[in-house]
Design a protein around this motif. Structure first.
Motif, PDB file in Angstrom:
ATOM      1  N   UNK A  61       0.850  -1.176   0.000  1.00  0.00           N
ATOM      2  CA  UNK A  61       0.000   0.000   0.000  1.00  0.00           C
ATOM      3  C   UNK A  61       0.893   1.235   0.000  1.00  0.00           C
ATOM      4  N   UNK A  62       0.421   2.289  -0.616  1.00  0.00           N
ATOM      5  CA  UNK A  62       1.225   3.514  -0.684  1.00  0.00           C
ATOM      6  C   UNK A  62       1.579   4.033   0.707  1.00  0.00           C
ATOM      7  N   UNK A  63       0.686   3.832   1.660  1.00  0.00           N
ATOM      8  CA  UNK A  63       0.884   4.378   3.002  1.00  0.00           C
ATOM      9  C   UNK A  63       2.041   3.722   3.754  1.00  0.00           C
ATOM     10  N   UNK A  64       2.471   2.535   3.303  1.00  0.00           N
ATOM     11  CA  UNK A  64       3.548   1.838   4.015  1.00  0.00           C
ATOM     12  C   UNK A  64       4.774   1.620   3.136  1.00  0.00           C
ATOM     13  N   UNK A  65       4.678   1.985   1.886  1.00  0.00           N
ATOM     14  CA  UNK A  65       5.787   1.756   0.958  1.00  0.00           C
ATOM     15  C   UNK A  65       7.047   2.462   1.451  1.00  0.00           C
ATOM     16  N   UNK A  66       8.150   1.730   1.440  1.00  0.00           N
ATOM     17  CA  UNK A  66       9.419   2.283   1.906  1.00  0.00           C
ATOM     18  C   UNK A  66       9.654   2.119   3.387  1.00  0.00           C
ATOM     19  N   UNK A  67       8.618   1.769   4.143  1.00  0.00           N
ATOM     20  CA  UNK A  67       8.750   1.565   5.587  1.00  0.00           C
ATOM     21  C   UNK A  67       8.526   0.115   5.992  1.00  0.00           C
ATOM     22  N   UNK A  68       7.618  -0.571   5.319  1.00  0.00           N
ATOM     23  CA  UNK A  68       7.283  -1.957   5.644  1.00  0.00           C
ATOM     24  C   UNK A  68       7.885  -2.885   4.598  1.00  0.00           C
ATOM     25  N   UNK A  69       8.160  -4.107   5.034  1.00  0.00           N
ATOM     26  CA  UNK A  69       8.694  -5.112   4.125  1.00  0.00           C
ATOM     27  C   UNK A  69       8.057  -6.470   4.436  1.00  0.00           C
ATOM     28  N   UNK A  70       7.480  -7.080   3.420  1.00  0.00           N
ATOM     29  CA  UNK A  70       6.884  -8.405   3.589  1.00  0.00           C
ATOM     30  C   UNK A  70       7.850  -9.446   3.048  1.00  0.00           C
ATOM     31  N   UNK A  71       7.929 -10.565   3.723  1.00  0.00           N
ATOM     32  CA  UNK A  71       8.792 -11.654   3.278  1.00  0.00           C
ATOM     33  C   UNK A  71       8.215 -12.971   3.782  1.00  0.00           C
ATOM     34  N   UNK A  72       8.838 -14.053   3.355  1.00  0.00           N
ATOM     35  CA  UNK A  72       8.384 -15.357   3.808  1.00  0.00           C
ATOM     36  C   UNK A  72       9.562 -16.318   3.791  1.00  0.00           C
ATOM     37  N   UNK A  73       9.470 -17.307   4.654  1.00  0.00           N
ATOM     38  CA  UNK A  73      10.454 -18.378   4.706  1.00  0.00           C
ATOM     39  C   UNK A  73       9.666 -19.669   4.574  1.00  0.00           C
ATOM     40  N   UNK A  74       9.629 -20.217   3.380  1.00  0.00           N
ATOM     41  CA  UNK A  74       8.799 -21.397   3.147  1.00  0.00           C
ATOM     42  C   UNK A  74       9.333 -22.624   3.886  1.00  0.00           C
ATOM     43  N   UNK A  75      10.613 -22.652   4.155  1.00  0.00           N
ATOM     44  CA  UNK A  75      11.168 -23.768   4.929  1.00  0.00           C
ATOM     45  C   UNK A  75      10.620 -23.766   6.349  1.00  0.00           C
ATOM     46  N   UNK A  76      10.338 -22.566   6.864  1.00  0.00           N
ATOM     47  CA  UNK A  76       9.770 -22.435   8.204  1.00  0.00           C
ATOM     48  C   UNK A  76       8.256 -22.251   8.168  1.00  0.00           C
ATOM     49  N   UNK A  77       7.704 -22.220   6.941  1.00  0.00           N
ATOM     50  CA  UNK A  77       6.249 -22.066   6.803  1.00  0.00           C
ATOM     51  C   UNK A  77       5.755 -20.821   7.522  1.00  0.00           C
ATOM     52  N   UNK A  78       6.506 -19.729   7.362  1.00  0.00           N
ATOM     53  CA  UNK A  78       6.204 -18.500   8.089  1.00  0.00           C
ATOM     54  C   UNK A  78       6.324 -17.293   7.167  1.00  0.00           C
ATOM     55  N   UNK A  79       5.403 -16.346   7.346  1.00  0.00           N
ATOM     56  CA  UNK A  79       5.465 -15.066   6.648  1.00  0.00           C
ATOM     57  C   UNK A  79       5.744 -13.973   7.673  1.00  0.00           C
ATOM     58  N   UNK A  80       6.358 -12.901   7.193  1.00  0.00           N
ATOM     59  CA  UNK A  80       6.758 -11.815   8.092  1.00  0.00           C
ATOM     60  C   UNK A  80       6.314 -10.462   7.539  1.00  0.00           C
ATOM     61  N   UNK A  81       6.150  -9.528   8.446  1.00  0.00           N
ATOM     62  CA  UNK A  81       5.948  -8.133   8.064  1.00  0.00           C
ATOM     63  C   UNK A  81       6.865  -7.295   8.947  1.00  0.00           C
TER      64      UNK A  81
END
Length: 126
Positions: A61-81
């Motif tokens: 979203x424009x409101x969080x761009x540059x400040x937030x980062x989404x990622x995931x680790x499929x080996x750990x079956x986990x997503x992050x923000x």
């Protein structure tokens, strides 16, 4: 019963950082697109960020761009923000979601997310 469980929320001050985690119980979501949404008091739920099943593509979203980062680790079956430079207007309940579809791009339509977590509260004080 399949559930998504968020963690990592809390009370922080303006400018601080937090990292939210989302892990499913009951099955793996490594092949599904994942997303984060948030809902502030008195407001509708809004899109925050999304990532493809591989983690190669993201959208914000424009409101969080540059400040937030989404990622995931499929080996750990986990997503992050990862949330940096937090502002009082980021205060909300944050939800993670999984879309049980095959999608080449990040999913931004909440109707495509078939699995949702219960949410974790993030409060940013000024």
């Amino acid at each position: 019963q399949v559930q998504l469980v968020e963690s990592g929320g809390g009370l922080v001050q303006t400018g601080d950082s937090l990292r939210l985690s989302c892990a499913p119980s009951g099955r793996t979501f490594s092949g599904y697109p994942m997303g984060w949404y948030r809902q502030a008091p008195g407001k509708e739920r809004e899109f925050v960020a999304a990532v493809t099943w591989s983690g190669a593509s993201t959208v914000y979203a424009d409101s969080v761009k540059g400040r937030f980062s989404i990622s995931r680790d499929n080996a750990k079956n986990t997503a992050y923000l990862q949330m940096n430079s937090l502002k009082p207007e980021d205060t909300a309940v944050y939800y993670c979601a999984a879309a049980p579809i095959i999608a080449p791009a990040p999913v931004t339509d909440p109707r495509q997310y078939g699995y949702w977590g219960q949410g974790t509260q993030v409060t940013v004080s000024s």
